[in-house]
Design an enzyme around this catalytic site. Structure first.
Site, PDB file in Angstrom:
ATOM      1  N   SER A 133      16.464  10.350  -4.539  1.00  9.66           N
ATOM      2  CA  SER A 133      15.904   9.337  -5.431  1.00  9.66           C
ATOM      3  C   SER A 133      14.470   9.065  -5.016  1.00  9.66           C
ATOM      4  O   SER A 133      14.185   8.860  -3.833  1.00  9.66           O
ATOM      5  CB  SER A 133      16.733   8.049  -5.356  1.00  9.66           C
ATOM      6  OG  SER A 133      16.196   7.056  -6.196  1.00  9.66           O
ATOM      7  N   ALA A 134      13.565   9.081  -5.997  1.00  9.50           N
ATOM      8  CA  ALA A 134      12.144   8.861  -5.714  1.00  9.50           C
ATOM      9  C   ALA A 134      11.598   7.775  -6.631  1.00  9.50           C
ATOM     10  O   ALA A 134      12.331   7.156  -7.391  1.00  9.50           O
ATOM     11  CB  ALA A 134      11.388  10.168  -5.891  1.00  9.50           C
ATOM     12  N   GLN A 138      15.036  10.579 -10.295  1.00 14.95           N
ATOM     13  CA  GLN A 138      16.046  10.938  -9.305  1.00 14.95           C
ATOM     14  C   GLN A 138      16.759  12.205  -9.767  1.00 14.95           C
ATOM     15  O   GLN A 138      16.702  12.586 -10.943  1.00 14.95           O
ATOM     16  CB  GLN A 138      17.040   9.802  -9.064  1.00 14.95           C
ATOM     17  CG  GLN A 138      18.006   9.483 -10.155  1.00 14.95           C
ATOM     18  CD  GLN A 138      18.882   8.274  -9.775  1.00 14.95           C
ATOM     19  OE1 GLN A 138      18.464   7.379  -9.041  1.00 14.95           O
ATOM     20  NE2 GLN A 138      20.099   8.245 -10.275  1.00 14.95           N
ATOM     21  N   VAL A 139      17.438  12.861  -8.819  1.00 18.09           N
ATOM     22  CA  VAL A 139      18.009  14.184  -9.062  1.00 18.09           C
ATOM     23  C   VAL A 139      19.514  14.162  -8.841  1.00 18.09           C
ATOM     24  O   VAL A 139      19.997  13.609  -7.847  1.00 18.09           O
ATOM     25  CB  VAL A 139      17.352  15.227  -8.130  1.00 18.09           C
ATOM     26  CG1 VAL A 139      17.986  16.590  -8.324  1.00 18.09           C
ATOM     27  CG2 VAL A 139      15.851  15.292  -8.375  1.00 18.09           C
ATOM     28  N   LYS A 153      16.912  16.494 -13.125  1.00 19.47           N
ATOM     29  CA  LYS A 153      15.956  15.462 -12.763  1.00 19.47           C
ATOM     30  C   LYS A 153      15.797  14.512 -13.943  1.00 19.47           C
ATOM     31  O   LYS A 153      15.531  14.949 -15.072  1.00 19.47           O
ATOM     32  CB  LYS A 153      14.607  16.093 -12.412  1.00 19.47           C
ATOM     33  CG  LYS A 153      13.615  15.128 -11.772  1.00 19.47           C
ATOM     34  CD  LYS A 153      12.395  15.877 -11.218  1.00 19.47           C
ATOM     35  CE  LYS A 153      11.478  14.946 -10.448  1.00 19.47           C
ATOM     36  NZ  LYS A 153      10.349  15.660  -9.824  1.00 19.47           N
ATOM     37  N   ASP A 288       1.516  18.844  -3.430  1.00 22.00           N
ATOM     38  CA  ASP A 288       2.376  17.807  -2.845  1.00 22.00           C
ATOM     39  C   ASP A 288       3.341  18.459  -1.861  1.00 22.00           C
ATOM     40  O   ASP A 288       4.555  18.231  -1.913  1.00 22.00           O
ATOM     41  CB  ASP A 288       3.134  17.083  -3.963  1.00 22.00           C
ATOM     42  CG  ASP A 288       3.710  15.746  -3.504  1.00 22.00           C
ATOM     43  OD1 ASP A 288       3.249  15.220  -2.474  1.00 22.00           O
ATOM     44  OD2 ASP A 288       4.629  15.222  -4.160  1.00 22.00           O
TER      45      ASP A 288
END
Length: 545
Positions: A133-134, A138-139, A153, A288
């Site tokens: 989770s970002a 989230q995935v 995603k 990134d």
């Protein structure tokens, strides 16, 4: 209503700042000078242990408490080491993108709305517990109807509204800082917020991320160094992306890598090679590349994920960057200074000798150390910071590249502390430069422009004779309808001679082709071939010049 919402949000932020003892930092700003006396009424004034904490740590903790969007802002801010003091940059770099997941029911609702059908008709299985989770998404792991293992995603629900609200607030704060803070003009907070907004906008569109992943996958399709998961375009939408599920070891799990007999030296060098290949061969690099986005297969092949932020350079920036790096390797500081002026990174009126002396003062103490102890990322950082004194313009594409290089170099030395980035990178750069300026580059350009030339060559003689005819009749006129009249006239004069060569050379090629087609003797054939070769040589001279 907007003012009320901003006031409520500011009140919430104020409570967080008070909780972490940041009120003393805020009140040092000139804008708050008339009300600095209120610091004596702050509930944290007697919490001396709180104020003993470094300011960077307190700022980081505040951002974590303010929520996912501010965590993301802190992460992006940490990459602007050219603007931030070292202590703040180091502390903000510790921010982790591990935020509480949102409801799986909400994720399912978004998926079903995007595909306009029930989840069971899209996936055979769908794990409601997210893999990660970002801040933005989230995935979840899942299986397609045909049994293929995939990851799904999903963008956070309502995140666009949250972003719009908080971005507006950040602009408000940044504007005040830039206006009233003595460091505001140098740090340019409004520009930082604008960059943050752009990155967020890109990350919100998963179709764009899917296209990034597809291009990177194509670039490394047959590579033994890097594997990029495949995107399933049939199941991609703006807020949902489905791609192949990968299995690998986290790149930071050194114990597991050693257990799997992965050669850490080769792995660290491969990371450097991947980076330079992306930057110079493909001009498309993953910007990134923090450890959370990198995995390793048992055979030592890298796997990368999360393609929301990608970088690219102009052809000129590629060339100047490569030359800069090679000049650094050779400790040719005059050439480094010269390249900065030629590329426009510093003003044209910069005195190259003075700039060289400044660069030398930065680099020489660093180069006295063994090469495998030198951080090239830190060297570039020091150079950018020094060049600020010469009004060096911030180059966003170079900042992204510098951030990625720092990540790659740091990761490589974590895997293999003796990593000598210089030894790995220098041969790559020398080979790339030779391909850009040697015969290979010349023939590549000729091949690229040949179709256009062949299309124009048949028309060249007619155009040439029309120009001559009009000139002899005194009817040749060139009408300028531009505000930059003097600049255009100067350019025309400079190009006149080379254009004449091009027209003459092209005419010879066409004439040679005509004579060859109608030749009836060896002499005619030789004459045609000679004319053609002469024309090509003239055009080649024009191209090289």
């Amino acid at each position: 209503m907007k003012s009320i919402n901003q006031f409520l949000r500011l009140s919430f932020i104020s409570r967080i700042l008070l909780r972490h003892g940041l009120d003393d930092l805020v009140l040092t700003l000139p804008i708050f000078k008339p009300v600095r006396f209120i610091r004596f009424f702050s509930p944290t004034i007697f919490k001396k242990e709180l104020r003993l904490k470094p300011r960077g740590e307190r700022i980081r903790q505040s951002l974590e408490d303010l929520g996912p969007l501010f965590v993301k802002f802190g992460q992006i801010l940490s990459t602007r080491r050219d603007l931030l003091p070292d202590d703040l940059a180091e502390e903000l770099a510790k921010l982790q993108d591990q935020v509480p997941p949102f409801s799986s029911d909400a994720a399912i609702a978004i998926i079903e709305k995007s595909f306009e059908q029930q989840l069971t008709k899209i996936f055979r299985t769908f794990d409601k517990n997210p893999l990660a989770s970002a801040s933005i998404a989230q995935v979840h792991s899942a299986q397609l109807i045909d049994g293929t293992d995939v990851v799904v995603k999903v963008v956070r629900p309502g995140i666009d509204k949250t972003i719009k609200k908080d971005i507006g607030l950040l602009y408000f704060i940044a504007t005040k800082l830039q206006k009233y803070w003595s460091e505001g003009k140098r740090l340019r907070p409004v520009e930082i917020v604008a960059e943050f907004e752009k990155n967020l906008t890109d990350e919100l569109d998963l179709m764009k991320e899917a296209s990034n992943a597809t291009l990177l996958h194509r670039n490394f399709k047959d590579s033994k160094l890097l594997y990029v998961p495949k995107v399933d375009w049939d199941f991609c939408r703006k807020d949902v992306m489905v791609m192949e599920r990968i299995y690998g070891m986290p790149v930071t799990d050194i114990a597991q890598l050693k257990k799997s007999d992965v050669d850490l030296k080769k792995l660290s060098e491969a990371g450097v090679e991947i980076f330079f290949t992306q930057v110079f061969r493909d001009n498309f690099f993953h910007a990134d590349m923090h450890p959370g986005n990198i995995f390793v297969k048992p055979n030592g092949q890298y796997i990368s994920i999360d393609f929301g932020i990608m970088g690219s350079l102009t052809r000129e920036d590629q060339r100047y960057l490569a030359e800069n790096l090679l000049a650094f390797f050779n400790r040719d500081y005059y050439r480094v200074a010269e390249l900065h002026v030629e590329s426009g990174w510093v003003p044209a009126n910069t005195k190259v000798n003075d700039f060289e002396a400044t660069i030398r003062s930065v680099c020489e103490p660093i180069f006295d150390r063994p090469l495998n102890e030198i951080s090239f990322g830190q060297l570039l950082l020091r150079l950018f910071q020094t060049a600020r004194r010469y009004n060096m313009e911030i180059q966003p594409q170079l900042i992204l590249l510098q951030k990625t290089l720092l990540n790659i170099e740091g990761l490589g030395r974590q895997l293999y502390p003796q990593l000598d980035l210089w030894v790995t990178a220098k041969p790559f750069l020398e080979k790339w430069m030779s391909e850009q300026v040697g015969m290979k580059a010349l023939f590549k350009e000729l091949k690229h422009h040949a179709p256009m030339w062949m299309e124009q060559i048949p028309q060249t003689p007619t155009k040439f004779f029309n120009i001559v005819k009009q000139a002899n009749a005194g009817r040749l006129q060139i009408q300028h309808q531009s505000e930059q009249l003097e600049k255009i006239e100067k350019q025309l004069k400079e190009n006149h001679k080379s254009q004449s060569y091009l027209i003459f050379g092209s005419s010879l090629v066409v004439a040679g082709a005509v004579v060859y087609a109608q030749s009836s003797s060896i002499t005619d054939t030789r004459l045609a071939i000679t004319a053609t070769i002469a024309g090509l040589l003239i055009n080649l001279y024009h191209f090289i010049k």
